[in-house]
Write a protein that holds these residues in place. Sequence first.
Motif, PDB file in Angstrom:
ATOM      1  N   LEU B 164       0.830  -1.203   0.000  1.00 47.41           N
ATOM      2  CA  LEU B 164       0.000   0.000   0.000  1.00 47.41           C
ATOM      3  C   LEU B 164       0.865   1.255   0.000  1.00 47.41           C
ATOM      4  CD1 LEU B 164      -2.833  -0.955   2.481  1.00 47.41           C
ATOM      5  CD2 LEU B 164      -2.866  -0.949   0.013  1.00 47.41           C
ATOM      6  N   ARG B 189      -5.752   5.159   2.523  1.00 47.32           N
ATOM      7  CA  ARG B 189      -4.817   4.129   2.094  1.00 47.32           C
ATOM      8  C   ARG B 189      -3.510   4.219   2.866  1.00 47.32           C
ATOM      9  NH1 ARG B 189      -2.957   2.945  -3.983  1.00 47.32           N
ATOM     10  NH2 ARG B 189      -3.464   5.124  -4.251  1.00 47.32           N
ATOM     11  N   ALA B 193      -1.820   1.586   5.373  1.00 49.96           N
ATOM     12  CA  ALA B 193      -0.417   1.185   5.224  1.00 49.96           C
ATOM     13  C   ALA B 193       0.314   1.368   6.547  1.00 49.96           C
ATOM     14  CB  ALA B 193       0.249   2.008   4.131  1.00 49.96           C
TER      15      ALA B 193
ATOM     16  N   ALA C 386      -3.780  -5.533  -5.580  1.00 49.71           N
ATOM     17  CA  ALA C 386      -3.692  -4.193  -4.998  1.00 49.71           C
ATOM     18  C   ALA C 386      -3.810  -3.142  -6.103  1.00 49.71           C
ATOM     19  CB  ALA C 386      -2.382  -4.031  -4.240  1.00 49.71           C
ATOM     20  N   TYR C 391      -8.052  -3.952  -1.857  1.00 51.02           N
ATOM     21  CA  TYR C 391      -7.208  -4.036  -0.670  1.00 51.02           C
ATOM     22  C   TYR C 391      -7.725  -5.041   0.334  1.00 51.02           C
ATOM     23  CZ  TYR C 391      -5.274   0.085  -2.772  1.00 51.02           C
ATOM     24  OH  TYR C 391      -4.702   0.933  -3.652  1.00 51.02           O
TER      25      TYR C 391
END
Lengths: 139, 761, 461
Positions: B164, B189, B193, C386, C391
């Motif tokens: 990510l 995101r 991560a 991804a 995700y």
Amino acid sequence: MIPLLALTVFVTVTAGVYLALSRDLFRCVVGLAMLGAGANLALYAAGAKGSARPAVIQKGAEVLADAANPLPQALVLTAIVIGFALVCFALVLLLRVMQYAGSDDADRLRLAEPRPDDPLKPPSHSADCLPVYPREDRS
Amino acid sequence: MAQANTGQGIGRVERLLFTALPLSALCLVLWKLARLELPLSASLSWVPALGIDLAFHIDGLSALMLLMISAVGTAVFLYAGGYMAGHSGQRRLFVLLSLFMLAMIGTVTADHLLVLFLFWEATSVLSFLLVGFDYHKSGSRRSAQQALLITGAGGLALLAGFLLLGQAAGTYRIREIIEVVPQLEQGGRLTAALLLILVGAFTKSAQFPFHFWLPNAMAAPTPVSAYLHSATMVKLGVYLLARLDPAFGEWPLWELLLKGAGSITAAWGMILALRERDLKRILAWSTVATLGTLVTLVGMRGEGASVAVGSLLLAHALYKAPLFFVAGNIDHGTGTRVIDRLGNLRHSMPWTAAVALLAGASMAGMPLSFGYIVKDVIVEAKSAGEVFAFAKAANTIFGAVAVAVAGVAAVRVFWRHPGVNESCEAREGSLSMILPPLALALSGITLGVFPFFAQGLIAGAAGAMVPVPREILLGITLEFGPTLASLALSYAIGLGVYISWDWLHERFDAAVQRIDRLGMAAHFERLLRGIPRAAAASTRFVQSGSLPAYVALAIGTLSLLLALVMALGWSSFAVPALGGIPGPAVLGACALIAAGALASLFQKDRLALLLSAGLVGYGSGVLFLFSGAPDVAYTQFTVETVFVIVAASILLVLRRSGRLSSLPEARWRPAALALAAAFGAVIMLLLFVASTGPFDPALSDYFSETSLPQAFGRNVVNVILVDFRALDTLGEITVVLLSFLAALPLLALRRAGRERKAEAE
Amino acid sequence: MPAWLPEALIFFSLVFLLLQESFAGERGVTPLLAWGAQALALFCLPFLPGEASLLGGSFLLHPQALLFKAIFLLSALVCTLYAVERPNPDREGRIRGEFLMTLQASLLGAMVLVSAGDLITLLIGLELATLPAVALSAWARRNPQSGEGGLKYVLLAALSSALLLFGFALLIGLSGSLALEAPARPLPLQGLVLALLLAGAGFKLSLPPFHLWAADVYQGAPTPVAIWLSTASKAAGLAFLFQLLQGPLAGALPDMLPLLALLAVLAMSLGNLVAVLQQNLKRFMAYSSISQAGYLLLGLLDGWSDAGLAAMLYYMLVYVIGNLVVFGVILERERDCGATEIEDFRGLIRLRPGLATAMLLGLLSLAGIPPLAGFTGKWFLFAQAAAGGWYWVVLLAAVNSTISLYYYLRIVRQMFIEVDGDLPVRGDGGTRAGRIIAAGTVAICLAGILPWLYEGMRGML
């Protein structure tokens, strides 16, 4: 034409699946064969657009005139033969299984499967392995 | 592992060769450090298609880690030679340790997230093999598995986090990420991560709530514990956090989580250290506490905190590793590590006692040791960075327990008289078991007296987190101030804890046992035990062993899915063209098919079932015949006939065993019928959908036009099958042939069986 | 070199095996005829033309087909070599001419499948690959489990074949064409077709809910056949899916991504969860292979791209090699001590350290532990998912990888348990199988570190 064929396929498929859901292995095989026949019919119905004349080039003509589409037919033919081979093999295998197991009950084909009522052994701390199904007695 | 059964230790020369590896690394690092050649970079294209390079970069932080890895590595390799003398798995240990060291070096020098991850996971796997070194012990295997499960799971979270992060930043190069990320928006995101990376780092560095694996990993041989679980591997999480600190440092979430988890870990580690009786486990818990402090420090802003991280990393390696060696020596010499049974060892193990004193002094933060300087730095950093007074108070308490633990490890077992049990006969180990810890402990003291040796190193390490001037000053502050007051208070409380250790132990043990049941370790155990339960439940549900259930599951799921897709695409349905009214022959054929299908539902007798099912086949044949497909029709007739014959002959065999009628079954199975009808209806709808499509005659035209000129056939279906598509037909024939070939031996076996039975009779 | 050469080689070796069996009797059959042809065909692959079209476009050759053929031939070669070395007649049946012939036929079917240019050839290829595999799975005539597994397999095969035909019917009805080429404009309601055809592919790939045969069949079938089913047969399912997704269903993927994601997660979780309890190693591998099929689907989740294709092919190859190693060890152990229960692997590290090491590396590769090849493959797949924005699927895949680590370690732990008292049977082992296992183990280790394999595939496609 289409509604009629669709209705026929409906009856065949329903009967086939109903038989295939049976405990009796022979019925199951026959049901699957019938399901296959329904599939062939559907295949045929989907390709049967246009003429209903055989795909044969008329005497004197060089090119196929108005006739049924030959290619889906070839596919149907292939499917029929392959389905036949599958079902025949299933029958022979069925015979063999019946002979060693003495049963034609699909629910009893569970040599390797866990029993549905098999309680899981309580997990133990000392054991090196995880809890597993106890080995069945197969005497 | 293949060497496990050699059954012999290894010779001196081989040992020296192995030891040369970390030693040369150490020399190299020192040389580079002395010549100020940092930072160094190297890069090698690896998977260009995905932009993966074998990129390495050594800056001050990496250099500090490298120094620890190689210095403690040298000590560990030397020590292992003596500790494991004559052990059958010595070579295995050295091979694994060497590999582990290489993996560590790779991790701390990697400049690409994926490369870093690769080495990171390699350290997990190697630590699994090292913790489970005594694989014949059940406890060892369990601990190894627990460690690998937790760090491995953390590693996977880390992988996801890296993915990510790399995607968000647009690069996997760590140096570039550090520059890019602060400019990015703090979106979901990046937050994901961040969280995933934190899980990875926390598992590796044994932070709450993943802290419990570390003390259990003490099942490893002592050199392994000293190397992996105090000096190097567990610091990787801290290293990664420090490495990414410039990227995320400004995030409130980062600061909150790091400080929160770090403080809880530090407090919890200290409390649990008081509870243990095993010397190694006491040290392990205090390591956990130190790691918590390190994480807290990384989470704090400012130059002072960064300098504190660097110096605590170094100091901890220099005192904890020798203390582990001390524990190993005691274990080696007396056969136990339980502190109740130990005492008065100073006579029999004077050198070990000296090491313990030196290292203990550093750990307790006594003046003139490097530990003192570190405490000084930490107190300053905290007082500069913390608004709240309780943080300072907490710091004093942590310091106090560290003093107490140092007292237990360095003083109690060597000086105090044993309680009930007299310690058994102790003896000092060989030279190789004394020199390495002594050297490490002495360098801790040396740096305490001459701190400027470490200045450049620590400034470089801190520079990786915040820009730090090269000229930081590590010095001994003796002026009376908050620092000294806090330290003095620490010593005093520490002394109190040390004296009342046994009393506290009992109290804590009782209290903590209650908490244990709710603790993370218990949750982990429960989770592990839950997996087989869930597995059993889903096995029973899915793999029920009943063939009809399997068919029902497949058909049911598919019908549901098809109905769903149809419902979603309902708007794009076109009304099918109904076409003309079929002729009487077609009508009759369809009636025949339907009659056969319906009749077969009612048949109890198998032969009747077969015949009614046969009607479906023959009906299809008739249908094909009258709607333009004579070839298909003939094939269908043939196949159907052969099928009925085969099936009937099998029924004949069955009749001999009295099985001509079906199994007794409910006449109506409504559930099955409903499922079957649902599926049939879905298929019927499908056919309507199918009939709306156009017909693309291109391919058929090709055959229609070339059939006569090229293949000299008027029946186009036949021409297709035997000329244009000869290969397919060959395949078809092969299919049929094979099914017969495969069936024949089955029948033959049956015959043989019957003959045998006849003979027996 | 003519494009049909590998198929011709396999076909003629099949015919020769048949002739030899008929005229020289069972003892007269030389296995060299089988594996020699496979090796030769494998050797020929690099020299074939990159693109070719034969028989009016019903037999096509393209780089993707070549890669799949390489996978098929590789696993067939290894299966054959494993099978003919010291077979155990009680558990495996008679491994001679007929067996090899049937294996060749299945191989031929798979090879035709990937080169098919229209639905008829595709159907024939698929069924020619399936039917012999069914016959093979019931090969051990004296082992009742083999027959039972075979029966379940053939009945579910007939079911999935019928479902497939419904899909074909719909496809023909909608597109009006039998060619396997992308339509000018996307078909209406092609999600329906994809759902039905997934039944066919899912059966071969053992994706839920069509995976139910796998456990019994893997356990009952002779081990070389289980290897074949778990490697080439699975690859054939993938190839079948590719054929459709590149052909008539070219635009169908974006709409169906939620379904595929769900399917992938389901396969991974189900396979993993059920694998935890298994006691029989072959059965265990069946569930493991179900979850591996789930990972494989991740490569589709970015829509359809060359990178995803390469990632899936790479993972398939890596998975095949890993399975060849692990099953090779299982086979060796089975031939040593006649059983495949997990506890029969107790103390393997002492009995046959080489085998245990290979097993360790193979299992860790399947679990996706770096730096082994299985990890690299998973990395590529995860990156694809991804890139598509899935995700949560990546996260669940990571969780599943952890669970899988848990149960793979269970076997590792058994191998490292010290045995005292009654030592399990110590076999001497076959040298050829040992060499193959060693080569596979080296390949697992190297493929993870050296990325040329992936790069090469990426370049070819």
